[in-house]
Design a protein around this motif. Structure first.
Motif, PDB file in Angstrom:
ATOM      1  N   ILE A   1       0.872  -1.162   0.000  1.00  0.00           N
ATOM      2  CA  ILE A   1       0.000   0.000   0.000  1.00  0.00           C
ATOM      3  C   ILE A   1       0.917   1.222   0.000  1.00  0.00           C
ATOM      4  O   ILE A   1       1.710   1.390   0.920  1.00  0.00           O
ATOM      5  N   ILE A   2       0.797   2.053  -1.020  1.00  0.00           N
ATOM      6  CA  ILE A   2       1.703   3.192  -1.191  1.00  0.00           C
ATOM      7  C   ILE A   2       0.878   4.477  -1.273  1.00  0.00           C
ATOM      8  O   ILE A   2      -0.079   4.558  -2.046  1.00  0.00           O
ATOM      9  N   GLU A   3       1.286   5.458  -0.487  1.00  0.00           N
ATOM     10  CA  GLU A   3       0.600   6.746  -0.484  1.00  0.00           C
ATOM     11  C   GLU A   3       0.854   7.457  -1.805  1.00  0.00           C
ATOM     12  O   GLU A   3       1.998   7.546  -2.265  1.00  0.00           O
ATOM     13  N   LYS A   4      -0.229   7.950  -2.415  1.00  0.00           N
ATOM     14  CA  LYS A   4      -0.083   8.672  -3.679  1.00  0.00           C
ATOM     15  C   LYS A   4       0.710   9.949  -3.458  1.00  0.00           C
ATOM     16  O   LYS A   4       0.642  10.563  -2.414  1.00  0.00           O
ATOM     17  N   GLY A   5       1.448  10.346  -4.458  1.00  0.00           N
ATOM     18  CA  GLY A   5       2.206  11.588  -4.403  1.00  0.00           C
ATOM     19  C   GLY A   5       3.523  11.443  -3.677  1.00  0.00           C
ATOM     20  O   GLY A   5       4.578  11.586  -4.272  1.00  0.00           O
ATOM     21  N   SER A   6       3.480  11.115  -2.393  1.00  0.00           N
ATOM     22  CA  SER A   6       4.708  11.041  -1.596  1.00  0.00           C
ATOM     23  C   SER A   6       5.491   9.762  -1.841  1.00  0.00           C
ATOM     24  O   SER A   6       6.712   9.737  -1.696  1.00  0.00           O
ATOM     25  N   GLY A   7       4.804   8.676  -2.191  1.00  0.00           N
ATOM     26  CA  GLY A   7       5.473   7.390  -2.386  1.00  0.00           C
ATOM     27  C   GLY A   7       5.799   6.674  -1.083  1.00  0.00           C
ATOM     28  O   GLY A   7       6.516   5.676  -1.085  1.00  0.00           O
ATOM     29  N   ILE A   8       5.269   7.157   0.021  1.00  0.00           N
ATOM     30  CA  ILE A   8       5.542   6.541   1.324  1.00  0.00           C
ATOM     31  C   ILE A   8       4.844   5.191   1.415  1.00  0.00           C
ATOM     32  O   ILE A   8       3.655   5.075   1.127  1.00  0.00           O
ATOM     33  N   LEU A   9       5.600   4.185   1.805  1.00  0.00           N
ATOM     34  CA  LEU A   9       5.060   2.850   1.992  1.00  0.00           C
ATOM     35  C   LEU A   9       4.249   2.830   3.274  1.00  0.00           C
ATOM     36  O   LEU A   9       4.772   3.065   4.360  1.00  0.00           O
ATOM     37  N   LYS A  10       2.955   2.568   3.155  1.00  0.00           N
ATOM     38  CA  LYS A  10       2.067   2.549   4.322  1.00  0.00           C
ATOM     39  C   LYS A  10       1.984   1.159   4.941  1.00  0.00           C
ATOM     40  O   LYS A  10       1.715   1.019   6.122  1.00  0.00           O
ATOM     41  N   GLY A  11       2.187   0.126   4.131  1.00  0.00           N
ATOM     42  CA  GLY A  11       2.146  -1.243   4.624  1.00  0.00           C
ATOM     43  C   GLY A  11       2.448  -2.201   3.494  1.00  0.00           C
ATOM     44  O   GLY A  11       2.285  -1.859   2.320  1.00  0.00           O
ATOM     45  N   SER A  12       2.904  -3.416   3.846  1.00  0.00           N
ATOM     46  CA  SER A  12       3.245  -4.376   2.800  1.00  0.00           C
ATOM     47  C   SER A  12       3.042  -5.809   3.263  1.00  0.00           C
ATOM     48  O   SER A  12       2.975  -6.096   4.454  1.00  0.00           O
ATOM     49  N   PHE A  13       2.948  -6.673   2.282  1.00  0.00           N
ATOM     50  CA  PHE A  13       2.923  -8.118   2.492  1.00  0.00           C
ATOM     51  C   PHE A  13       3.680  -8.717   1.314  1.00  0.00           C
ATOM     52  O   PHE A  13       3.490  -8.314   0.169  1.00  0.00           O
ATOM     53  N   HIS A  14       4.561  -9.674   1.598  1.00  0.00           N
ATOM     54  CA  HIS A  14       5.288 -10.326   0.512  1.00  0.00           C
ATOM     55  C   HIS A  14       5.570 -11.766   0.882  1.00  0.00           C
ATOM     56  O   HIS A  14       5.731 -12.114   2.053  1.00  0.00           O
ATOM     57  N   LEU A  15       5.593 -12.608  -0.143  1.00  0.00           N
ATOM     58  CA  LEU A  15       5.911 -14.022   0.049  1.00  0.00           C
ATOM     59  C   LEU A  15       7.413 -14.244   0.061  1.00  0.00           C
ATOM     60  O   LEU A  15       7.901 -15.146   0.717  1.00  0.00           O
ATOM     61  N   LYS A  16       8.133 -13.424  -0.694  1.00  0.00           N
ATOM     62  CA  LYS A  16       9.589 -13.519  -0.777  1.00  0.00           C
ATOM     63  C   LYS A  16      10.189 -12.233  -0.241  1.00  0.00           C
ATOM     64  O   LYS A  16       9.609 -11.164  -0.381  1.00  0.00           O
ATOM     65  N   GLU A  17      11.365 -12.350   0.332  1.00  0.00           N
ATOM     66  CA  GLU A  17      12.058 -11.154   0.811  1.00  0.00           C
ATOM     67  C   GLU A  17      12.380 -10.241  -0.362  1.00  0.00           C
ATOM     68  O   GLU A  17      12.735 -10.697  -1.437  1.00  0.00           O
ATOM     69  N   THR A  18      12.237  -8.951  -0.148  1.00  0.00           N
ATOM     70  CA  THR A  18      12.567  -7.978  -1.182  1.00  0.00           C
ATOM     71  C   THR A  18      13.777  -7.176  -0.737  1.00  0.00           C
ATOM     72  O   THR A  18      14.160  -7.211   0.432  1.00  0.00           O
ATOM     73  N   VAL A  19      14.354  -6.447  -1.664  1.00  0.00           N
ATOM     74  CA  VAL A  19      15.555  -5.675  -1.377  1.00  0.00           C
ATOM     75  C   VAL A  19      15.264  -4.630  -0.314  1.00  0.00           C
ATOM     76  O   VAL A  19      15.667  -4.763   0.825  1.00  0.00           O
ATOM     77  N   ASP A  20      14.568  -3.601  -0.654  1.00  0.00           N
ATOM     78  CA  ASP A  20      14.244  -2.514   0.251  1.00  0.00           C
ATOM     79  C   ASP A  20      12.854  -2.019  -0.129  1.00  0.00           C
ATOM     80  O   ASP A  20      12.686  -1.358  -1.159  1.00  0.00           O
ATOM     81  N   GLU A  21      11.887  -2.319   0.702  1.00  0.00           N
ATOM     82  CA  GLU A  21      10.498  -1.994   0.383  1.00  0.00           C
ATOM     83  C   GLU A  21      10.289  -0.501   0.171  1.00  0.00           C
ATOM     84  O   GLU A  21       9.539  -0.097  -0.710  1.00  0.00           O
ATOM     85  N   ASP A  22      10.925   0.330   0.986  1.00  0.00           N
ATOM     86  CA  ASP A  22      10.769   1.776   0.846  1.00  0.00           C
ATOM     87  C   ASP A  22      11.349   2.266  -0.480  1.00  0.00           C
ATOM     88  O   ASP A  22      10.775   3.145  -1.128  1.00  0.00           O
ATOM     89  N   MET A  23      12.467   1.679  -0.888  1.00  0.00           N
ATOM     90  CA  MET A  23      13.081   2.042  -2.166  1.00  0.00           C
ATOM     91  C   MET A  23      12.159   1.642  -3.319  1.00  0.00           C
ATOM     92  O   MET A  23      11.979   2.401  -4.275  1.00  0.00           O
ATOM     93  N   ILE A  24      11.561   0.458  -3.221  1.00  0.00           N
ATOM     94  CA  ILE A  24      10.664  -0.020  -4.273  1.00  0.00           C
ATOM     95  C   ILE A  24       9.434   0.879  -4.375  1.00  0.00           C
ATOM     96  O   ILE A  24       9.019   1.255  -5.472  1.00  0.00           O
ATOM     97  N   SER A  25       8.841   1.247  -3.237  1.00  0.00           N
ATOM     98  CA  SER A  25       7.654   2.097  -3.285  1.00  0.00           C
ATOM     99  C   SER A  25       7.988   3.469  -3.873  1.00  0.00           C
ATOM    100  O   SER A  25       7.210   4.021  -4.652  1.00  0.00           O
ATOM    101  N   GLY A  26       9.137   4.014  -3.535  1.00  0.00           N
ATOM    102  CA  GLY A  26       9.558   5.290  -4.114  1.00  0.00           C
ATOM    103  C   GLY A  26       9.795   5.182  -5.608  1.00  0.00           C
ATOM    104  O   GLY A  26       9.414   6.066  -6.387  1.00  0.00           O
TER     105      GLY A  26
END
Length: 121
Positions: A1-26
């Protein structure tokens, strides 16, 4: 869930580990903004991005968007099921006012997305 405009990650769920969730949302927000600006479609939203074996679906809502990365064959039927599912999740987020509580939002995402089953089509 990513905030429109700012790109701030509000929450996430993933089956596999990701690199950096905040970087991906941005990154997703930057790509989304660039494409929408480049095509000057203020009343249209970017809906998907293809990357290697993944298709990232972006479901846009008023204050945020839901980004879902899917690998494998993704039929129109499955796309419709995912869109309906994300709409239900969005309604629950809004009803329970979860955008300001990352912990509560991620608990909802874990519960809903870990139980998600697509049809066999």
């Amino acid at each position: 869930i990513i905030e429109k405009g700012s790109g701030i990650l509000k929450g996430s769920f993933h089956l596999k580990e990701t690199v950096d969730e905040d970087m991906i949302s941005g990154m997703l927000t930057a790509i989304k903004g660039f494409v929408e600006d480049a095509f000057k479609q203020s009343n249209h939203d970017l809906q998907s991005i293809e990357y290697d074996l993944y298709e990232i679906h972006l479901h846009n809502f008023h204050k945020y968007y839901i980004a879902t990365a899917v690998s494998g064959t993704f039929t129109e039927t499955l796309e419709n099921e995912l869109e309906n599912f994300n709409l239900e999740v969005s309604q629950e987020i809004n009803k329970k006012n979860l955008l300001d509580s990352r912990e509560a939002l991620e608990e909802l995402l874990l519960t809903r997305y870990s139980a998600l089953k697509f049809s066999n089509q």
